[in-house]
Design a protein around this motif. Structure first.
Motif, mmCIF file in Angstrom:
data_model
loop_
_atom_site.group_PDB
_atom_site.id
_atom_site.type_symbol
_atom_site.label_atom_id
_atom_site.label_comp_id
_atom_site.label_asym_id
_atom_site.label_seq_id
_atom_site.Cartn_x
_atom_site.Cartn_y
_atom_site.Cartn_z
ATOM 1 N N VAL A 60 0.840 -1.204 0.000
ATOM 2 C CA VAL A 60 0.000 0.000 0.000
ATOM 3 C C VAL A 60 0.875 1.254 0.000
ATOM 4 O O VAL A 60 0.644 2.198 -0.765
ATOM 5 C CB VAL A 60 -0.922 0.015 1.240
ATOM 6 C CG1 VAL A 60 -1.623 1.338 1.372
ATOM 7 C CG2 VAL A 60 -1.931 -1.099 1.162
ATOM 8 N N LEU A 68 1.136 4.244 -2.809
ATOM 9 C CA LEU A 68 0.927 5.662 -2.498
ATOM 10 C C LEU A 68 2.097 6.490 -3.002
ATOM 11 O O LEU A 68 1.915 7.579 -3.554
ATOM 12 C CB LEU A 68 0.733 5.850 -0.992
ATOM 13 C CG LEU A 68 -0.599 5.364 -0.436
ATOM 14 C CD1 LEU A 68 -0.640 5.573 1.062
ATOM 15 C CD2 LEU A 68 -1.745 6.103 -1.078
ATOM 16 N N PRO A 83 -2.444 14.381 -12.254
ATOM 17 C CA PRO A 83 -3.241 14.046 -11.069
ATOM 18 C C PRO A 83 -4.277 12.970 -11.364
ATOM 19 O O PRO A 83 -4.578 12.154 -10.503
ATOM 20 C CB PRO A 83 -3.914 15.363 -10.696
ATOM 21 C CG PRO A 83 -3.785 16.216 -11.883
ATOM 22 C CD PRO A 83 -2.586 15.783 -12.624
ATOM 23 N N PHE A 84 -4.779 12.936 -12.610
ATOM 24 C CA PHE A 84 -5.795 11.932 -12.947
ATOM 25 C C PHE A 84 -5.238 10.526 -12.716
ATOM 26 O O PHE A 84 -5.859 9.688 -12.066
ATOM 27 C CB PHE A 84 -6.209 12.114 -14.409
ATOM 28 C CG PHE A 84 -7.322 11.206 -14.832
ATOM 29 C CD1 PHE A 84 -8.633 11.541 -14.555
ATOM 30 C CD2 PHE A 84 -7.059 10.024 -15.496
ATOM 31 C CE1 PHE A 84 -9.662 10.703 -14.936
ATOM 32 C CE2 PHE A 84 -8.088 9.181 -15.873
ATOM 33 C CZ PHE A 84 -9.384 9.524 -15.595
ATOM 34 N N PHE A 132 -4.744 9.763 -8.930
ATOM 35 C CA PHE A 132 -5.964 9.400 -8.200
ATOM 36 C C PHE A 132 -6.434 8.009 -8.617
ATOM 37 O O PHE A 132 -6.910 7.227 -7.800
ATOM 38 C CB PHE A 132 -7.067 10.433 -8.443
ATOM 39 C CG PHE A 132 -6.702 11.802 -7.952
ATOM 40 C CD1 PHE A 132 -5.831 11.956 -6.889
ATOM 41 C CD2 PHE A 132 -7.215 12.934 -8.549
ATOM 42 C CE1 PHE A 132 -5.481 13.205 -6.435
ATOM 43 C CE2 PHE A 132 -6.871 14.188 -8.105
ATOM 44 C CZ PHE A 132 -6.001 14.321 -7.042
ATOM 45 N N MET A 133 -6.287 7.707 -9.922
ATOM 46 C CA MET A 133 -6.695 6.384 -10.395
ATOM 47 C C MET A 133 -5.833 5.301 -9.758
ATOM 48 O O MET A 133 -6.317 4.229 -9.404
ATOM 49 C CB MET A 133 -6.575 6.303 -11.917
ATOM 50 C CG MET A 133 -7.781 6.851 -12.616
ATOM 51 S SD MET A 133 -9.241 5.971 -12.048
ATOM 52 C CE MET A 133 -10.511 6.785 -12.917
ATOM 53 N N ILE A 178 -4.441 5.378 -6.815
ATOM 54 C CA ILE A 178 -4.892 5.131 -5.435
ATOM 55 C C ILE A 178 -6.235 4.415 -5.436
ATOM 56 O O ILE A 178 -6.439 3.437 -4.713
ATOM 57 C CB ILE A 178 -4.981 6.457 -4.662
ATOM 58 C CG1 ILE A 178 -3.611 7.092 -4.567
ATOM 59 C CG2 ILE A 178 -5.521 6.230 -3.270
ATOM 60 C CD1 ILE A 178 -3.616 8.420 -3.899
ATOM 61 N N LEU A 179 -7.149 4.885 -6.302
ATOM 62 C CA LEU A 179 -8.500 4.311 -6.324
ATOM 63 C C LEU A 179 -8.455 2.826 -6.660
ATOM 64 O O LEU A 179 -9.097 2.007 -6.002
ATOM 65 C CB LEU A 179 -9.344 5.068 -7.353
ATOM 66 C CG LEU A 179 -10.794 4.637 -7.513
ATOM 67 C CD1 LEU A 179 -11.550 4.945 -6.263
ATOM 68 C CD2 LEU A 179 -11.437 5.344 -8.683
ATOM 69 N N VAL A 184 -4.839 0.865 -4.360
ATOM 70 C CA VAL A 184 -4.990 0.851 -2.903
ATOM 71 C C VAL A 184 -6.413 0.465 -2.518
ATOM 72 O O VAL A 184 -6.642 -0.396 -1.670
ATOM 73 C CB VAL A 184 -4.624 2.230 -2.312
ATOM 74 C CG1 VAL A 184 -4.806 2.220 -0.812
ATOM 75 C CG2 VAL A 184 -3.208 2.581 -2.663
ATOM 76 N N GLY A 185 -7.394 1.088 -3.181
ATOM 77 C CA GLY A 185 -8.779 0.899 -2.766
ATOM 78 C C GLY A 185 -9.359 -0.439 -3.153
ATOM 79 O O GLY A 185 -10.247 -0.946 -2.484
ATOM 80 N N CYS A 192 -5.467 -3.944 -3.268
ATOM 81 C CA CYS A 192 -4.919 -4.319 -1.968
ATOM 82 C C CYS A 192 -5.990 -4.912 -1.071
ATOM 83 O O CYS A 192 -5.740 -5.862 -0.319
ATOM 84 C CB CYS A 192 -4.290 -3.116 -1.289
ATOM 85 S SG CYS A 192 -2.663 -2.809 -1.914
ATOM 86 N N VAL A 193 -7.204 -4.354 -1.146
ATOM 87 C CA VAL A 193 -8.288 -4.869 -0.315
ATOM 88 C C VAL A 193 -8.613 -6.302 -0.714
ATOM 89 O O VAL A 193 -8.847 -7.169 0.131
ATOM 90 C CB VAL A 193 -9.505 -3.935 -0.438
ATOM 91 C CG1 VAL A 193 -10.708 -4.543 0.219
ATOM 92 C CG2 VAL A 193 -9.194 -2.601 0.194
ATOM 93 N N THR A 225 -6.588 19.272 -16.302
ATOM 94 C CA THR A 225 -6.320 17.923 -16.768
ATOM 95 C C THR A 225 -7.320 17.650 -17.855
ATOM 96 O O THR A 225 -8.518 17.780 -17.621
ATOM 97 C CB THR A 225 -6.570 16.886 -15.668
ATOM 98 O OG1 THR A 225 -6.034 17.377 -14.479
ATOM 99 C CG2 THR A 225 -5.966 15.573 -16.038
ATOM 100 N N ASP A 284 -9.980 17.169 -10.789
ATOM 101 C CA ASP A 284 -10.527 15.828 -10.673
ATOM 102 C C ASP A 284 -11.032 15.619 -9.248
ATOM 103 O O ASP A 284 -10.748 14.608 -8.624
ATOM 104 C CB ASP A 284 -9.454 14.788 -11.007
ATOM 105 C CG ASP A 284 -8.856 15.052 -12.362
ATOM 106 O OD1 ASP A 284 -9.615 15.450 -13.252
ATOM 107 O OD2 ASP A 284 -7.651 14.876 -12.528
ATOM 108 N N ALA A 337 -10.802 8.222 -4.343
ATOM 109 C CA ALA A 337 -9.533 7.529 -4.154
ATOM 110 C C ALA A 337 -9.186 7.427 -2.675
ATOM 111 O O ALA A 337 -8.881 6.345 -2.172
ATOM 112 C CB ALA A 337 -8.424 8.263 -4.914
ATOM 113 N N GLY A 369 -11.050 5.097 -0.149
ATOM 114 C CA GLY A 369 -10.667 3.694 -0.094
ATOM 115 C C GLY A 369 -9.750 3.372 1.068
ATOM 116 O O GLY A 369 -9.711 2.238 1.536
ATOM 117 N N ILE A 424 -10.018 -3.080 7.962
ATOM 118 C CA ILE A 424 -9.553 -4.465 7.901
ATOM 119 C C ILE A 424 -8.308 -4.628 8.752
ATOM 120 O O ILE A 424 -8.135 -5.664 9.393
ATOM 121 C CB ILE A 424 -9.314 -4.938 6.443
ATOM 122 C CG1 ILE A 424 -8.293 -4.085 5.715
ATOM 123 C CG2 ILE A 424 -10.596 -4.973 5.681
ATOM 124 C CD1 ILE A 424 -8.121 -4.485 4.280
#
Lengths: 208, 324
Positions: free
Chosen positions: A70, A74, A86-87, A90-91, A93-94, A97-98, A101-102, A161, B111, B118, B121, B128
């Protein structure tokens, strides 16, 4: 009155900036022509990535290793920010990570977690040697190249962006790779469903 | 975005205000929630401390602050302490792109909604980790449920927001508010009622609130992922839960209810009125509906919300194409 306030603000600013300026001149002596703020940001992100990688390989526990992953994701997102996208950051991380990893955590929990897996033992001599070469070879090849041409780093004001441009690119120029990736993901998903599919027994053939 | 000292100072001040808002919100919402619960269940609710029990929440906060931090045996101590901190940290970032008023935004991010989705999450990861690190079967079961639930409910949530982004053509929250009119029938809820409904249901699922509070279902799992946390550890989870609730309400107000625009006198008060109206509906929902079963929860998502949100997105895209 205004002059007094101006003077106070100037003093405060000087107080905040002076250590930074000292640091800046110090670094500027070593690396001429670089944006110091960008260098510091770059160093911080690279340190985060390396620390995450180290945590991932050094932990004796899969969940801690996942935390290292994770951290690395990051840091990579931070590098995307530094590249003025930045796009993508964020993608990153989304998705990674989101979601990824979960799901990895879910996989860890589905397996038996007795802390007796491969990761709980120290690696043998053989894998240590392989690991050493895997670390040294890319470093030996890429390291000198990077040192020869240090790219110019700068913090950019990224402005707009262009998400629209990105989308247009995906369905015109890069439509082939886009569709290929979609098919690969679809095949992987269908394969997973096929492997996990078990026909439910009807009541009369249910196990007694 | 200007990289200057001024914007830096501006962000610091905004962050301090946001922390104040989060703490104040938790205190007020606890009181509202307990009073609403009392009203719905035909009992008085808190009434001893202060006039009509108004100071009860502050007393609870004091009690949590003073409590001993109890660490159960055989926990993974690093992860055990990291989890509540990680639950609270991203919340500050989440509030950065929210337009409270026309010029009252901490940071104009193009964005913006992606930034929110993001970093939201990271909240799951803290849940968890908490469940895993406490070395407790209830905690682990709660964590397993949190994973399945949040991964599932994230998808229709993003799809519903995407329908609004299709209408606006921008991911910037201020641009989304600017596109909506001042009267309720000019807001996005009038154009996208289905998306608003889907977003609202998945918002309850994402914030782990009843009837979808399976990760902490107290009748089966004691307290789920935060069973082993007491004192400040629990307080941080609690605070981040209310902050997340506040955040999704603000996003709901921005995306579907016209944000800071209202019939008279545009301004930040409209954002707050709308967000708190959404919060009150969430509270009302919690004390009205019984908790669903876990398979029901996943079936609602995968068999109803996801197909509906895809259909909604599809119809929106076709209509936009024909109108253009």
């Amino acid at each position: 009155m205004d002059q007094v306030i101006d003077k106070i603000i100037d003093t405060l600013l000087a107080y905040i900036w002076s250590p930074l300026i000292a640091l800046e001149t110090m670094i500027a002596d070593y690396l001429p022509g670089q944006d110091i703020a960008a260098l510091i940001a770059y160093a911080v992100y690279v340190l985060i990535i390396l620390a995450g990688g180290f945590l991932a390989i050094a932990s004796r526990n899969l969940v801690r290793a996942m935390l290292g992953l994770v951290l690395t994701f990051l840091g990579v997102a931070g590098l995307y920010l530094l590249l003025a996208c930045p796009f993508l950051a964020f993608m990153q991380i989304l998705i990674y990570v989101g979601a990824v990893c979960v799901l990895i955590f879910f996989a860890i929990m589905l397996t038996r977690n007795t802390n007796e897996g491969e990761e709980s033992k120290l690696p043998g001599i053989g894998s240590a040697i392989y690991g050493f070469f895997a670390f040294v070879l890319p470093l030996g090849i890429l390291g000198p190249l990077i040192i020869i041409n240090v790219p110019k780093l700068e913090l950019k004001d990224y402005g707009q962006t262009d998400t629209k441009l990105l989308g247009e690119g995906l369905i015109t120029n890069d439509v082939f790779s886009f569709e290929l990736i979609s098919i690969i993901l679809l095949v992987a998903m269908a394969g997973a469903v096929f492997l996990a599919w078990r026909r439910r027994p009807t009541p009369d053939e249910a196990p007694k | 975005m200007e990289l200057s000292l001024l914007s830096f100072v501006q962000i610091i001040i905004a962050c301090l205000l946001i922390i104040g808002l989060m703490v104040g919100n938790a205190v007020i919402m606890v009181y509202i929630e307990r009073k609403a619960a009392g009203f719905i269940q035909r009992r008085p609710g808190p009434y001893e401390v202060g006039p009509r029990g108004t100071i009860q929440a502050i007393c609870d906060a004091m009690k949590l602050l003073g409590k001993q931090l109890f660490i159960p045996g055989n926990v993974d101590w690093a992860l055990y302490f990291l989890a509540p901190v990680l639950a609270f940290l991203p919340v500050l970032v989440l509030f950065l792109p929210i337009p409270f008023g026309k010029y009252l935004t901490t940071l104009q991010v193009d964005d913006g909604i992606l930034l929110i989705l993001a970093f939201a999450g990271l909240g799951v990861i803290s849940n968890i980790l908490a469940g895993w690190a406490s070395n407790n079967k209830y905690g682990l079961l709660g964590a397993a449920r949190a994973v399945a639930q949040s991964v599932a409910y994230e998808i229709p949530m993003i799809m519903a927001l995407l329908a609004v982004v299709f209408l606006t053509g921008s991911l910037n929250l201020t641009a989304i508010v600017e596109r909506q009119g001042t009267w309720p029938w000019e807001w996005n809820i009038a154009y996208q009622p289905l998306a608003c409904f889907i977003y609202f249901v998945s918002l309850v699922g994402e914030t782990n609130r009843a009837p979808f509070d399976l990760p902490e279902a107290e009748s089966e799992l004691t307290a789920g992922f935060h069973t082993e946390y007491s004192g400040m550890g629990f307080a941080l989870f609690f605070l981040s839960e209310y902050a997340n609730m506040l955040l999704v309400s603000f996003v709901c107000a921005t995306f579907f209810l016209g944000g800071y625009r209202g019939p008279i006198l545009d301004g930040f008060w409209w954002t707050f009125i709308k967000a708190y109206a959404v919060m009150c509906v969430i509270v009302w929902l919690r004390w009205t509906f019984p908790r669903v079963r876990f398979d029901q929860l996943l079936n609602i998502n995968w068999k109803w919300l996801l197909p509906l949100s895809i259909l909604n997105l599809w119809v929106t895209a076709i209509i936009i194409k024909f109108i253009d």
